[in-house]
Design a protein around this motif. Structure first.
Motif, PDB file in Angstrom:
ATOM      1  N   ILE A  33      -2.176  -2.261  -4.446  1.00  0.00           N
ATOM      2  CA  ILE A  33      -3.522  -2.313  -3.874  1.00  0.00           C
ATOM      3  C   ILE A  33      -4.331  -1.238  -4.578  1.00  0.00           C
ATOM      4  CG2 ILE A  33      -4.947  -2.026  -1.814  1.00  0.00           C
ATOM      5  CD1 ILE A  33      -2.650  -3.131  -0.155  1.00  0.00           C
TER       6      ILE A  33
ATOM      7  N   PRO B  90      -6.293   1.300  -1.190  1.00  0.00           N
ATOM      8  CA  PRO B  90      -5.861   0.999   0.182  1.00  0.00           C
ATOM      9  C   PRO B  90      -6.840   1.468   1.263  1.00  0.00           C
ATOM     10  CG  PRO B  90      -4.046   1.914  -1.078  1.00  0.00           C
ATOM     11  CD  PRO B  90      -5.285   2.075  -1.912  1.00  0.00           C
TER      12      PRO B  90
ATOM     13  N   ALA C  63       0.834  -1.206   0.000  1.00  0.00           N
ATOM     14  CA  ALA C  63       0.000   0.000   0.000  1.00  0.00           C
ATOM     15  C   ALA C  63       0.871   1.258   0.000  1.00  0.00           C
ATOM     16  CB  ALA C  63      -0.936   0.006   1.206  1.00  0.00           C
TER      17      ALA C  63
ATOM     18  N   TYR D  39      -4.591   1.880   4.424  1.00  0.00           N
ATOM     19  CA  TYR D  39      -4.222   3.262   4.134  1.00  0.00           C
ATOM     20  C   TYR D  39      -3.864   4.014   5.420  1.00  0.00           C
ATOM     21  CZ  TYR D  39      -4.421   8.054   2.488  1.00  0.00           C
ATOM     22  OH  TYR D  39      -4.104   9.354   2.191  1.00  0.00           O
TER      23      TYR D  39
END
Length: 142
Positions: free
Chosen positions: A68, A71, A18, A128
């Motif tokens: 990703i 995220p 990420a 994230y």
């Protein structure tokens, strides 16, 4: 230890992937393995399983790697379920197949709120958010 070693590495790998995605980059197995301190073959298996479970994505080729897509939509609970399954949140602590709310084991009532709280907490934190914390603290990646 609440999570398996595979799951711990999977979380670290997902955060690293990420982070690279956040920077507009993709990461290869060797790079991820080195960053999270995991053997490359083991890391490859973990990444493959997370990819199969749609937690992360990958593209083959010279400009390929793992990433990703969003995220903010991947939570710790998604990684845990992909690698360790749902047992942390539902299995009997004594390993009894018949344990349930209707027919509880001797530990059921004490453990149920803990499992529920773990599910809540792991469902709150997105990859994230972990990347943002990493940016602030550089807590485990090289």
């Amino acid at each position: 230890m609440i999570l398996s070693k595979s799951c711990e590495y999977a979380i670290r790998a997902a955060v690293y992937v990420a982070y690279k995605t956040y920077k507009g980059e993709k990461a290869g197995i060797a790079e991820i393995s080195e960053a999270i301190g995991s053997p490359m073959h083991f890391t490859g298996k973990i990444l493959q399983e997370m990819s199969r479970q749609k937690v992360i994505s990958s593209i083959k080729g010279p400009n390929g790697g793992f990433f990703i897509t969003d995220p903010t939509a991947v939570y710790l609970v998604d990684i845990i379920r992909a690698i360790d399954g749902n047992d942390l949140f539902s299995a009997c602590v004594m390993g009894l197949k018949a344990c349930s709310d209707v027919k509880p084991c001797p530990m059921h009532e004490q453990i149920k709120p803990i499992r529920t709280q773990l599910l809540i907490e792991f469902s709150k934190k997105s990859v994230y958010e972990l990347v943002q914390e990493y940016e602030d603290n550089k807590y485990f990646l090289k």
